[in-house]
Motif scaffolding. Structure first.
Motif, PDB file in Angstrom:
ATOM      1  N   ALA A   1      86.714  73.665   0.710  1.00 24.44           N
ATOM      2  CA  ALA A   1      85.973  74.168  -0.459  1.00 24.44           C
ATOM      3  C   ALA A   1      84.726  74.516  -0.494  1.00 24.44           C
ATOM      4  N   GLY A   2      83.980  73.658   0.127  1.00 19.73           N
ATOM      5  CA  GLY A   2      82.376  73.561   0.455  1.00 19.73           C
ATOM      6  C   GLY A   2      82.024  74.585   0.710  1.00 19.73           C
ATOM      7  N   VAL A   3      82.751  75.586   2.219  1.00 19.75           N
ATOM      8  CA  VAL A   3      82.119  76.089   2.414  1.00 19.75           C
ATOM      9  C   VAL A   3      82.778  77.907   1.589  1.00 19.75           C
ATOM     10  N   LEU A   4      84.190  77.847   0.933  1.00 24.18           N
ATOM     11  CA  LEU A   4      83.984  78.541   0.096  1.00 24.18           C
ATOM     12  C   LEU A   4      82.870  78.818  -0.946  1.00 24.18           C
ATOM     13  N   ARG A   5      82.784  77.716  -2.082  1.00 20.79           N
ATOM     14  CA  ARG A   5      81.676  77.167  -2.400  1.00 20.79           C
ATOM     15  C   ARG A   5      80.710  78.375  -2.473  1.00 20.79           C
ATOM     16  N   ARG A   6      80.178  78.065  -1.102  1.00 21.42           N
ATOM     17  CA  ARG A   6      78.857  78.121  -0.741  1.00 21.42           C
ATOM     18  C   ARG A   6      78.904  79.900  -0.568  1.00 21.42           C
ATOM     19  N   ALA A   7      79.946  80.584  -0.485  1.00 18.71           N
ATOM     20  CA  ALA A   7      80.401  81.666   0.237  1.00 18.71           C
ATOM     21  C   ALA A   7      80.528  82.575  -1.771  1.00 18.71           C
ATOM     22  N   VAL A   8      81.173  82.113  -2.994  1.00 23.24           N
ATOM     23  CA  VAL A   8      81.145  82.356  -3.549  1.00 23.24           C
ATOM     24  C   VAL A   8      79.369  82.424  -4.820  1.00 23.24           C
ATOM     25  N   ARG A   9      78.723  81.644  -3.941  1.00 23.74           N
ATOM     26  CA  ARG A   9      77.686  81.456  -4.952  1.00 23.74           C
ATOM     27  C   ARG A   9      76.895  82.314  -3.847  1.00 23.74           C
ATOM     28  N   SER A  10      77.048  82.798  -2.602  1.00 24.97           N
ATOM     29  CA  SER A  10      75.885  83.575  -2.303  1.00 24.97           C
ATOM     30  C   SER A  10      76.622  84.759  -2.835  1.00 24.97           C
TER      31      SER A  10
END
Length: 278
Positions: free
Chosen positions: A176-185
């Motif tokens: 979830a953290g990895v996906l969230r960082r990708a979304v923010r990027s």
């Protein structure tokens, strides 16, 4: 209108789709222009749907398998439903197998996601939900012990399942953290107007959006009338749609993967709205 004006559309997906349906209806009334323009938008939508998912398809397949297996393992270890008890001889092998599949699939998905991050709001939400479910069931089993729940577990299987559940929860939290960082990027890149990895597709969207400048007076009037009827859509979304025009809205919505024009159902209102793009 600047080239980047529509790179980030205002509003949620439902609002973007509502405006897109009106844009499709307006353009289809202009039979002389609709075919070529809508074909271009369809090609753009297909390209944007395929190009960025070469690694994403593998990631989401692994994540889906892991999520399903985690839920199955948790369900077999969770509270009994309507006093249903499962024979340990049946439950333990299924529960352990599902747990192993979940751990391995999520580990593979995590490795893939770290190597090639894929932005996905849905992935974040599903990962968090399943992590909470598994964590809740693990706490429940800690309280009731090996003999409680849907199936009584031998002590060794009980300890192994709790350990596996802890690993699954940790994997899901990291995913979830990895996906969230990708979304923010991704969102930051849109906000900066930075060219993405498919500059040729962005150029196609810009070229399509420029065609709004050649719209007829009648089509512009139809567009204004259509926007005036969208009472449930926020003012900011309407104002941006008015600025972009119907072609620009569809082009940037397709480019931003906010809609797939080939899947938009016809808006209620009769033949003037036509059929979805084939």
């Amino acid at each position: 209108m600047g080239n980047d004006a529509g790179a980030r559309l205002q509003g949620g997906d439902g609002e973007v789709r509502a405006v897109a349906r009106e844009a499709l209806a307006v353009l289809r009334r202009d039979d002389a222009r609709a075919g070529g323009i809508l074909s271009g938008i369809e090609r753009l939508a297909r390209a944007r749907r395929v190009t960025p998912t070469r690694g994403g398809a593998v990631f989401f397949t692994l994540l889906g398998i892991g999520l399903v297996a985690a839920v199955v393992s948790g369900a077999l270890a969770g509270p009994p439903g309507k006093r249903i008890m499962i024979d340990p001889a049946t439950a333990v092998p299924a529960l352990m197998a599902a747990g192993i599949v979940a751990v391995l699939a999520l580990a593979a998905a995590l490795a893939r996601g770290i190597h090639r991050p894929v932005p996905s709001d849905a992935g974040v939400i599903l990962s968090v939900i399943v992590a909470l479910i598994v964590a809740g069931i693990a706490v429940y089993r800690l309280v009731v012990g090996p003999s409680g729940g849907t199936a009584a577990l031998p002590p060794s299987a009980y300890v192994l399942w709790l350990a596996g559940a802890a690993v699954i929860v940790m994997e899901l939290v990291v995913i979830a953290g990895v996906l969230r960082r990708a979304v923010r990027s991704r969102d930051a890149a849109f906000a900066r107007g930075r060219p993405d990895r498919e500059p040729s597709l962005r150029a196609q969207a810009e070229e399509l959006a420029q065609k709004d400048r050649a719209l007829s007076v009648r089509t512009r009037a139809d567009w204004e009338a259509a926007l005036a009827e969208l009472q449930s859509v926020p003012t900011a979304t309407i104002e941006q749609a008015r600025l972009l025009g119907p072609i620009g809205w569809l082009a940037w919505a397709a480019y931003g993967r906010r809609i797939d024009p080939t899947e938009l159902a016809p808006h209620e209102g009769g033949a003037a709205h036509g059929q979805p793009i084939p």
